[in-house]
Design a protein around this motif. Structure first.
Motif, PDB file in Angstrom:
ATOM      1  N   ILE A 100      37.944  34.526  43.336  1.00  0.00           N
ATOM      2  CA  ILE A 100      39.352  34.655  43.185  1.00  0.00           C
ATOM      3  C   ILE A 100      39.345  34.998  41.743  1.00  0.00           C
ATOM      4  CG2 ILE A 100      41.686  33.411  42.878  1.00  0.00           C
ATOM      5  CD1 ILE A 100      40.077  31.167  44.832  1.00  0.00           C
ATOM      6  N   ALA A 101      40.426  35.986  41.292  1.00  0.00           N
ATOM      7  CA  ALA A 101      40.548  36.420  39.919  1.00  0.00           C
ATOM      8  C   ALA A 101      41.735  35.764  39.569  1.00  0.00           C
ATOM      9  CB  ALA A 101      40.524  38.017  39.797  1.00  0.00           C
ATOM     10  N   TYR A 102      41.317  35.307  38.287  1.00  0.00           N
ATOM     11  CA  TYR A 102      42.951  34.744  37.633  1.00  0.00           C
ATOM     12  C   TYR A 102      43.175  35.612  36.532  1.00  0.00           C
ATOM     13  CZ  TYR A 102      41.488  30.635  40.469  1.00  0.00           C
ATOM     14  OH  TYR A 102      40.983  29.827  41.524  1.00  0.00           O
ATOM     15  N   ASP A 103      44.533  35.890  36.128  1.00  0.00           N
ATOM     16  CA  ASP A 103      44.872  36.293  34.763  1.00  0.00           C
ATOM     17  C   ASP A 103      45.249  35.249  33.953  1.00  0.00           C
ATOM     18  OD1 ASP A 103      47.437  36.191  35.352  1.00  0.00           O
ATOM     19  OD2 ASP A 103      47.567  38.277  35.831  1.00  0.00           O
ATOM     20  N   ASN A 104      45.411  35.718  32.705  1.00  0.00           N
ATOM     21  CA  ASN A 104      45.899  34.605  31.845  1.00  0.00           C
ATOM     22  C   ASN A 104      47.755  34.181  32.051  1.00  0.00           C
ATOM     23  OD1 ASN A 104      47.300  37.004  30.864  1.00  0.00           O
ATOM     24  ND2 ASN A 104      46.764  37.109  28.823  1.00  0.00           N
ATOM     25  N   GLU A 105      48.229  34.926  32.777  1.00  0.00           N
ATOM     26  CA  GLU A 105      49.655  34.598  33.476  1.00  0.00           C
ATOM     27  C   GLU A 105      49.640  33.629  34.769  1.00  0.00           C
ATOM     28  OE1 GLU A 105      51.876  38.047  33.394  1.00  0.00           O
ATOM     29  OE2 GLU A 105      51.375  38.516  31.390  1.00  0.00           O
ATOM     30  N   GLY A 106      48.400  33.117  35.084  1.00  0.00           N
ATOM     31  CA  GLY A 106      48.342  32.366  36.232  1.00  0.00           C
ATOM     32  C   GLY A 106      48.265  33.185  37.566  1.00  0.00           C
ATOM     33  N   SER A 107      48.429  34.351  37.658  1.00  0.00           N
ATOM     34  CA  SER A 107      48.315  35.029  38.925  1.00  0.00           C
ATOM     35  C   SER A 107      47.030  35.217  39.561  1.00  0.00           C
ATOM     36  CB  SER A 107      49.018  36.359  38.846  1.00  0.00           C
ATOM     37  OG  SER A 107      48.369  37.028  38.238  1.00  0.00           O
ATOM     38  N   GLU A 108      47.032  35.367  40.612  1.00  0.00           N
ATOM     39  CA  GLU A 108      45.636  35.293  41.517  1.00  0.00           C
ATOM     40  C   GLU A 108      45.572  36.314  42.354  1.00  0.00           C
ATOM     41  OE1 GLU A 108      45.367  31.670  43.982  1.00  0.00           O
ATOM     42  OE2 GLU A 108      45.400  30.363  42.225  1.00  0.00           O
ATOM     43  N   GLN A 109      44.362  37.144  42.321  1.00  0.00           N
ATOM     44  CA  GLN A 109      43.869  37.856  43.349  1.00  0.00           C
ATOM     45  C   GLN A 109      42.561  37.353  44.338  1.00  0.00           C
ATOM     46  OE1 GLN A 109      43.193  41.609  41.676  1.00  0.00           O
ATOM     47  NE2 GLN A 109      42.947  42.637  43.669  1.00  0.00           N
ATOM     48  N   VAL A 110      42.942  37.203  45.506  1.00  0.00           N
ATOM     49  CA  VAL A 110      41.671  36.642  46.235  1.00  0.00           C
ATOM     50  C   VAL A 110      41.142  37.508  47.249  1.00  0.00           C
ATOM     51  CG1 VAL A 110      41.401  34.795  48.099  1.00  0.00           C
ATOM     52  CG2 VAL A 110      43.142  34.464  46.329  1.00  0.00           C
ATOM     53  N   THR A 111      39.664  37.606  47.428  1.00  0.00           N
ATOM     54  CA  THR A 111      39.100  38.259  48.182  1.00  0.00           C
ATOM     55  C   THR A 111      38.302  37.465  49.123  1.00  0.00           C
ATOM     56  OG1 THR A 111      38.728  40.117  46.729  1.00  0.00           O
ATOM     57  CG2 THR A 111      37.351  39.924  48.595  1.00  0.00           C
ATOM     58  N   ASP A 112      38.490  37.241  50.445  1.00  0.00           N
ATOM     59  CA  ASP A 112      37.727  36.487  51.255  1.00  0.00           C
ATOM     60  C   ASP A 112      36.734  37.081  51.870  1.00  0.00           C
ATOM     61  OD1 ASP A 112      36.903  34.770  53.318  1.00  0.00           O
ATOM     62  OD2 ASP A 112      39.082  34.587  54.182  1.00  0.00           O
ATOM     63  N   THR A 130      25.021  42.251  47.788  1.00  0.00           N
ATOM     64  CA  THR A 130      25.834  43.325  47.262  1.00  0.00           C
ATOM     65  C   THR A 130      27.203  43.251  47.326  1.00  0.00           C
ATOM     66  OG1 THR A 130      23.639  44.673  48.254  1.00  0.00           O
ATOM     67  CG2 THR A 130      25.696  46.023  47.638  1.00  0.00           C
ATOM     68  N   ARG A 131      27.846  42.694  48.546  1.00  0.00           N
ATOM     69  CA  ARG A 131      29.034  42.756  48.574  1.00  0.00           C
ATOM     70  C   ARG A 131      29.668  41.662  47.555  1.00  0.00           C
ATOM     71  NH1 ARG A 131      30.978  44.452  53.835  1.00  0.00           N
ATOM     72  NH2 ARG A 131      29.426  44.750  55.409  1.00  0.00           N
ATOM     73  N   LEU A 132      29.039  40.548  47.381  1.00  0.00           N
ATOM     74  CA  LEU A 132      29.473  39.571  46.468  1.00  0.00           C
ATOM     75  C   LEU A 132      29.369  39.999  45.122  1.00  0.00           C
ATOM     76  CD1 LEU A 132      30.530  36.679  45.903  1.00  0.00           C
ATOM     77  CD2 LEU A 132      28.222  35.837  46.367  1.00  0.00           C
ATOM     78  N   ARG A 133      28.154  40.623  44.748  1.00  0.00           N
ATOM     79  CA  ARG A 133      28.081  41.128  43.389  1.00  0.00           C
ATOM     80  C   ARG A 133      29.243  42.289  43.037  1.00  0.00           C
ATOM     81  NH1 ARG A 133      23.504  43.131  44.089  1.00  0.00           N
ATOM     82  NH2 ARG A 133      22.150  41.535  43.650  1.00  0.00           N
ATOM     83  N   ALA A 134      29.657  43.202  43.965  1.00  0.00           N
ATOM     84  CA  ALA A 134      30.668  44.259  43.765  1.00  0.00           C
ATOM     85  C   ALA A 134      31.797  43.458  43.448  1.00  0.00           C
ATOM     86  CB  ALA A 134      30.679  45.148  45.060  1.00  0.00           C
ATOM     87  N   THR A 135      32.138  42.680  44.338  1.00  0.00           N
ATOM     88  CA  THR A 135      33.625  42.004  44.213  1.00  0.00           C
ATOM     89  C   THR A 135      33.386  41.095  43.031  1.00  0.00           C
ATOM     90  OG1 THR A 135      33.544  41.579  46.541  1.00  0.00           O
ATOM     91  CG2 THR A 135      35.162  40.337  45.252  1.00  0.00           C
ATOM     92  N   ILE A 136      32.616  40.628  42.683  1.00  0.00           N
ATOM     93  CA  ILE A 136      32.539  39.768  40.882  1.00  0.00           C
ATOM     94  C   ILE A 136      32.690  40.913  40.208  1.00  0.00           C
ATOM     95  CG2 ILE A 136      31.167  38.543  39.492  1.00  0.00           C
ATOM     96  CD1 ILE A 136      29.917  37.128  42.064  1.00  0.00           C
ATOM     97  N   ASN A 138      33.848  43.845  40.067  1.00  0.00           N
ATOM     98  CA  ASN A 138      35.144  44.495  40.060  1.00  0.00           C
ATOM     99  C   ASN A 138      36.275  43.666  39.453  1.00  0.00           C
ATOM    100  OD1 ASN A 138      37.131  46.345  40.880  1.00  0.00           O
ATOM    101  ND2 ASN A 138      37.977  45.059  42.245  1.00  0.00           N
ATOM    102  N   TYR A 139      36.225  42.482  39.647  1.00  0.00           N
ATOM    103  CA  TYR A 139      37.311  41.598  38.823  1.00  0.00           C
ATOM    104  C   TYR A 139      36.858  41.393  37.421  1.00  0.00           C
ATOM    105  CZ  TYR A 139      39.272  39.841  43.390  1.00  0.00           C
ATOM    106  OH  TYR A 139      40.019  39.954  44.619  1.00  0.00           O
ATOM    107  N   LEU A 140      35.545  41.214  37.239  1.00  0.00           N
ATOM    108  CA  LEU A 140      34.962  41.186  35.568  1.00  0.00           C
ATOM    109  C   LEU A 140      35.469  42.342  34.962  1.00  0.00           C
ATOM    110  CD1 LEU A 140      31.735  39.157  36.088  1.00  0.00           C
ATOM    111  CD2 LEU A 140      33.862  38.357  35.142  1.00  0.00           C
ATOM    112  N   THR A 141      35.484  43.271  35.599  1.00  0.00           N
ATOM    113  CA  THR A 141      35.559  44.642  34.823  1.00  0.00           C
ATOM    114  C   THR A 141      37.247  45.034  34.619  1.00  0.00           C
ATOM    115  OG1 THR A 141      35.217  46.043  36.515  1.00  0.00           O
ATOM    116  CG2 THR A 141      33.415  45.314  35.056  1.00  0.00           C
ATOM    117  N   GLU A 142      37.974  44.393  35.502  1.00  0.00           N
ATOM    118  CA  GLU A 142      39.338  44.738  35.500  1.00  0.00           C
ATOM    119  C   GLU A 142      40.027  44.510  34.165  1.00  0.00           C
ATOM    120  OE1 GLU A 142      41.481  43.067  38.760  1.00  0.00           O
ATOM    121  OE2 GLU A 142      40.871  44.575  40.238  1.00  0.00           O
TER     122      GLU A 142
END
Length: 142
Positions: A100-112, A130-136, A138-142
């Motif tokens: 789950i990626a959270y931004d500073n406004e409280g919105s969430e983006q969830v990848t199951d 590999t899948r987990l690393r790519a998802t993390i 992706n979110y860390l670099t957005e």
């Protein structure tokens, strides 16, 4: 593995010392630009696949020590019964792996990643990493 356990203990301490204040990670991290949470729900009894998913996830998270130390990445391992409200929020009914990626406004983006986790972990745990690393990443670099 030891680092993950220390970090998990610290997280439990922070929650225990929060004075009963409840809220989501997003609410508690408002000063952060972006926070990514790897969220693993588990039941009271764990099958071989569940244990392998947990182990593989924790092995991968050792690569993210710096992001964890800086509060950019959080690992939460939650019992389904003790965290029923949060499980319902994400539609979780059994052991599940979410990022789950959270931004500073409280919105969430969830990848199951639950389906991929169960498909990959017993035959090719590196594929799950590999899948987990790519998802993390992706979110860390957005």
């Amino acid at each position: 593995m030891r680092r993950v356990l220390v970090i998990l203990a610290l997280c439990v301490g922070v929650v225990a010392c929060s004075g009963g204040k409840r809220g989501s990670v997003a609410e508690n991290q408002q000063t952060k630009k972006d926070v990514v949470e790897v969220l693993y729900f588990h039941g009271a009894q764990s099958c071989a696949s569940c244990k392998a998913i947990e182990r593989t996830t924790e092995e991968l998270l050792e690569e993210y020590e710096e992001a964890i130390d800086q509060g950019e990445l959080i690992y939460s391992k939650l019992d389904l019964i003790d965290n029923e409200e949060r499980a319902e929020k994400y539609g979780v009914a059994w052991s599940s792996l979410l990022v789950i990626a959270y931004d500073n406004e409280g919105s969430e983006q969830v990848t199951d990643l639950t389906d991929h986790a169960y498909t990959d972990v017993m035959t090719d745990s590196e594929r799950l990493k590999t899948r987990l690393r790519a998802t993390i990443n992706n979110y860390l670099t957005e």
